[in-house]
Scaffold this motif. Structure first.
Motif, PDB file in Angstrom:
ATOM      1  N   LYS A   1       0.803  -1.231   0.000  1.00  0.00           N
ATOM      2  CA  LYS A   1       0.000   0.000   0.000  1.00  0.00           C
ATOM      3  C   LYS A   1       0.835   1.280   0.000  1.00  0.00           C
TER       4      LYS A   1
ATOM      5  N   ALA B   1      -3.125   3.808  15.369  1.00  0.00           N
ATOM      6  CA  ALA B   1      -2.665   4.942  14.548  1.00  0.00           C
ATOM      7  C   ALA B   1      -1.915   4.426  13.321  1.00  0.00           C
TER       8      ALA B   1
ATOM      9  N   ALA C   1      -4.942   1.850   8.675  1.00  0.00           N
ATOM     10  CA  ALA C   1      -6.410   1.876   8.725  1.00  0.00           C
ATOM     11  C   ALA C   1      -6.875   3.077   9.540  1.00  0.00           C
TER      12      ALA C   1
ATOM     13  N   ARG D   1      -0.719   2.347  21.115  1.00  0.00           N
ATOM     14  CA  ARG D   1       0.354   1.772  21.933  1.00  0.00           C
ATOM     15  C   ARG D   1       1.600   2.639  21.834  1.00  0.00           C
ATOM     16  N   THR D   2       1.975   3.056  20.617  1.00  0.00           N
ATOM     17  CA  THR D   2       3.140   3.920  20.425  1.00  0.00           C
ATOM     18  C   THR D   2       2.639   5.353  20.294  1.00  0.00           C
TER      19      THR D   2
ATOM     20  N   MET E   1      -7.395  -9.973  16.267  1.00  0.00           N
ATOM     21  CA  MET E   1      -7.445 -10.575  14.937  1.00  0.00           C
ATOM     22  C   MET E   1      -6.987 -12.041  14.991  1.00  0.00           C
TER      23      MET E   1
ATOM     24  N   LEU F   1     -12.694  -2.742  13.229  1.00  0.00           N
ATOM     25  CA  LEU F   1     -12.341  -2.928  11.811  1.00  0.00           C
ATOM     26  C   LEU F   1     -11.877  -4.353  11.509  1.00  0.00           C
TER      27      LEU F   1
ATOM     28  N   TYR G   1     -12.110  -8.076  10.742  1.00  0.00           N
ATOM     29  CA  TYR G   1     -13.237  -8.846  10.191  1.00  0.00           C
ATOM     30  C   TYR G   1     -13.047 -10.347  10.356  1.00  0.00           C
TER      31      TYR G   1
ATOM     32  N   GLY H   1     -15.991  -5.395  11.118  1.00  0.00           N
ATOM     33  CA  GLY H   1     -15.235  -4.900   9.968  1.00  0.00           C
ATOM     34  C   GLY H   1     -15.659  -5.515   8.640  1.00  0.00           C
TER      35      GLY H   1
ATOM     36  N   GLN I   1     -15.218  -1.076   0.943  1.00  0.00           N
ATOM     37  CA  GLN I   1     -13.988  -0.587   0.312  1.00  0.00           C
ATOM     38  C   GLN I   1     -13.806  -1.297  -1.037  1.00  0.00           C
TER      39      GLN I   1
HETATM   40  P1  NAP Z   1      -0.825  -1.248  10.617  1.00  0.00           P
HETATM   41  O1  NAP Z   1      -0.667  -0.074   9.717  1.00  0.00           O
HETATM   42  O2  NAP Z   1       0.266  -2.243  10.719  1.00  0.00           O
HETATM   43  O3  NAP Z   1      -1.163  -0.688  12.105  1.00  0.00           O
HETATM   44  C1  NAP Z   1      -1.313  -1.579  13.167  1.00  0.00           C
HETATM   45  C2  NAP Z   1      -1.917  -0.861  14.377  1.00  0.00           C
HETATM   46  O4  NAP Z   1      -2.175  -1.859  15.366  1.00  0.00           O
HETATM   47  C3  NAP Z   1      -0.985   0.157  15.021  1.00  0.00           C
HETATM   48  O5  NAP Z   1      -1.752   1.160  15.622  1.00  0.00           O
HETATM   49  C4  NAP Z   1      -0.268  -0.711  16.071  1.00  0.00           C
HETATM   50  O6  NAP Z   1       0.257   0.036  17.162  1.00  0.00           O
HETATM   51  C5  NAP Z   1      -1.431  -1.539  16.559  1.00  0.00           C
HETATM   52  N1  NAP Z   1      -1.045  -2.796  17.181  1.00  0.00           N
HETATM   53  C6  NAP Z   1      -0.528  -3.888  16.567  1.00  0.00           C
HETATM   54  N2  NAP Z   1      -0.300  -4.861  17.486  1.00  0.00           N
HETATM   55  C7  NAP Z   1      -0.695  -4.353  18.688  1.00  0.00           C
HETATM   56  C8  NAP Z   1      -0.718  -4.864  20.014  1.00  0.00           C
HETATM   57  N3  NAP Z   1      -0.312  -6.114  20.295  1.00  0.00           N
HETATM   58  N4  NAP Z   1      -1.197  -4.079  21.008  1.00  0.00           N
HETATM   59  C9  NAP Z   1      -1.607  -2.810  20.751  1.00  0.00           C
HETATM   60  N5  NAP Z   1      -1.607  -2.275  19.513  1.00  0.00           N
HETATM   61  C10 NAP Z   1      -1.153  -3.042  18.498  1.00  0.00           C
HETATM   62  O7  NAP Z   1      -2.134  -2.096  10.212  1.00  0.00           O
HETATM   63  P2  NAP Z   1      -3.462  -1.564   9.494  1.00  0.00           P
HETATM   64  O8  NAP Z   1      -3.330  -1.735   8.035  1.00  0.00           O
HETATM   65  O9  NAP Z   1      -3.804  -0.234  10.052  1.00  0.00           O
HETATM   66  O10 NAP Z   1      -4.540  -2.673   9.957  1.00  0.00           O
HETATM   67  C11 NAP Z   1      -4.984  -2.705  11.300  1.00  0.00           C
HETATM   68  C12 NAP Z   1      -6.216  -3.580  11.430  1.00  0.00           C
HETATM   69  O11 NAP Z   1      -7.288  -3.053  10.657  1.00  0.00           O
HETATM   70  C13 NAP Z   1      -6.003  -5.018  10.942  1.00  0.00           C
HETATM   71  O12 NAP Z   1      -6.647  -5.869  11.845  1.00  0.00           O
HETATM   72  C14 NAP Z   1      -6.718  -5.052   9.597  1.00  0.00           C
HETATM   73  O13 NAP Z   1      -7.242  -6.321   9.271  1.00  0.00           O
HETATM   74  C15 NAP Z   1      -7.857  -4.078   9.855  1.00  0.00           C
HETATM   75  N6  NAP Z   1      -8.351  -3.473   8.600  1.00  0.00           N
HETATM   76  C16 NAP Z   1      -9.630  -3.776   8.224  1.00  0.00           C
HETATM   77  C17 NAP Z   1     -10.127  -3.258   7.053  1.00  0.00           C
HETATM   78  C18 NAP Z   1     -11.531  -3.620   6.650  1.00  0.00           C
HETATM   79  O14 NAP Z   1     -11.871  -3.421   5.479  1.00  0.00           O
HETATM   80  N7  NAP Z   1     -12.358  -4.083   7.564  1.00  0.00           N
HETATM   81  C19 NAP Z   1      -9.351  -2.414   6.234  1.00  0.00           C
HETATM   82  C20 NAP Z   1      -8.035  -2.108   6.663  1.00  0.00           C
HETATM   83  C21 NAP Z   1      -7.553  -2.661   7.855  1.00  0.00           C
HETATM   84  P3  NAP Z   1       1.792   0.571  17.121  1.00  0.00           P
HETATM   85  O15 NAP Z   1       1.770   1.861  16.322  1.00  0.00           O
HETATM   86  O16 NAP Z   1       2.118   0.781  18.554  1.00  0.00           O
HETATM   87  O17 NAP Z   1       2.624  -0.504  16.463  1.00  0.00           O
END
Ligand code: NAP
Length: 301
Positions: free
Chosen positions: A84, A145, A148, A168-169, A217, A241, A243, A264, A271
């Motif tokens: 992405k 943050a 998504a 978290r961060t 997840m 979010l 799913y 989600g 989307q």
């Molecule tokens: P990303 O850019 O990698 O961001 C991950 C986020 O999760 C960050 O805020 C990270 O915090 C946090 N995180 C990860 N592990 C954690 C933990 N053990 N404890 C606390 N916080 C944690 O991922 P993303 O693309 O945003 O996706 C995030 C989620 O959204 C996924 O589950 C994805 O499947 C879902 N999503 C769903 C859709 C949909 O269409 N329904 C679309 C997009 C995404 P840090 O910054 O501290 O690392």
């Protein structure tokens, strides 16, 4: 004849010919993607001569892959992990949403040029609109943050919500808040991770909680975000979010406390629907797409 009939039952609803248009998804890995089933079900239902194909593209090949779309006559593609953001240098033009989010989940070839869009914000928004949830002036608590969260925060900020962000961060949450402020969309309140009291107070005054992290997840389905559950009050709409699973642990805890909830799955469908519409000019049957996603998820259990 038998072959054609079996093709109709199991794949695209028509035989592939020189007139078939191709779209797809670039990911790595990509074999677990639900998008092929979702889009092909909609093409079949509408009788559109399109096929949606998963392409396993290694990250170092994403430029070659995207730059080849036009030569191959491929109409467009979705981009998923890990493409992405790394795809950005290979895109010719961006929509405002893709620029805001700093990531592209859909490309469309228009007169040989590569247009980069991001449909996550619209996909997130549509289920809220469908339920009649009015965001302007409301307080929204966002967990996370990452990518998504960026699409969610920009969309909500543009709709006039007051946003509280916890990640978290903390630095990542602050960077997102600064990006929103720089775009002239107002101030985002950032909470200190671990400050339970502030978190509880913020949840109690929120109207909507959006969980955008990977917590809960599959396969870590027992995990819960670190928030005080006492803050889940019955006037709070809880939108996760994630799913897979369809009902996360957070959503079950919220339901037990009388909160309305949203999974989600609908965001995933919408989307995809906005990408489908961009490529074909037609709004797809989202109920058929949702059925295909739910069937795919139930098969995984
Ligand atoms: P990303 O850019 O990698 O961001 C991950 C986020 O999760 C960050 O805020 C990270 O915090 C946090 N995180 C990860 N592990 C954690 C933990 N053990 N404890 C606390 N916080 C944690 O991922 P993303 O693309 O945003 O996706 C995030 C989620 O959204 C996924 O589950 C994805 O499947 C879902 N999503 C769903 C859709 C949909 O269409 N329904 C679309 C997009 C995404 P840090 O910054 O501290 O690392």
């Amino acid at each position: 004849m038998t072959l054609l009939a079996s093709n109709r039952d199991h794949s695209f609803g028509f035989s592939i010919s020189g007139a078939t248009k191709v779209v797809g998804v670039f990911g790595y890995p990509v074999e677990h993607s639900l998008s092929p089933a979702m889009h092909n079900a909609a093409f079949t239902q509408l009788g559109l001569p399109y096929v949606y194909v998963p392409f396993a593209v290694p990250p170092e090949q994403i430029g070659v892959a995207v730059r080849s779309l036009s030569a191959l006559g491929i109409v467009g593609a979705n981009l998923t992990i890990p493409h992405k953001e790394i795809v950005l240098p290979f895109i010719d033009e961006f929509t405002q949403e893709a620029r805001d989010i700093g990531a592209v989940n859909t490309v469309h070839i228009v007169e040989g040029r590569i247009l980069g869009d991001n449909t996550d914000g619209r996909g997130f928004w549509e289920p809220l609109r469908e339920r009649g949830f009015k965001v302007a002036g409301k307080t929204v608590f966002i967990l996370g943050a990452g990518g998504a969260a960026r699409s969610v925060v920009f969309r909500l900020a543009r709709e006039g919500a007051h946003i509280i962000l916890l990640n978290r961060t903390k630095e990542r949450a602050e960077r997102l808040a600064s990006a929103v402020a720089e775009a002239g969309l107002g101030a985002v309140e950032v909470l200190l991770p671990g400050d339970e009291q502030a978190c509880l107070e913020a949840l109690l005054r929120a109207n909507l909680l959006v969980q955008t992290t990977r917590v809960g997840m599959y396969p870590h389905t027992e995990t819960l975000p670190e928030i005080p559950l006492a803050g889940l009050h019955p006037e709070l709409l809880v939108y996760d979010l994630v799913y897979n699973p369809i009902c996360t642990r957070l959503l079950s805890e919220a339901e037990r406390r009388g909160c309305p909830t949203l999974s989600g799955v609908k965001m995933l469908v919408y989307q995809g629907a906005f990408a489908f519409q961009r490529w074909t000019g037609v709004w797809p049957p989202t109920d058929i797409m949702e059925r295909a996603v739910l069937d795919g998820l139930l098969k995984k259990i």
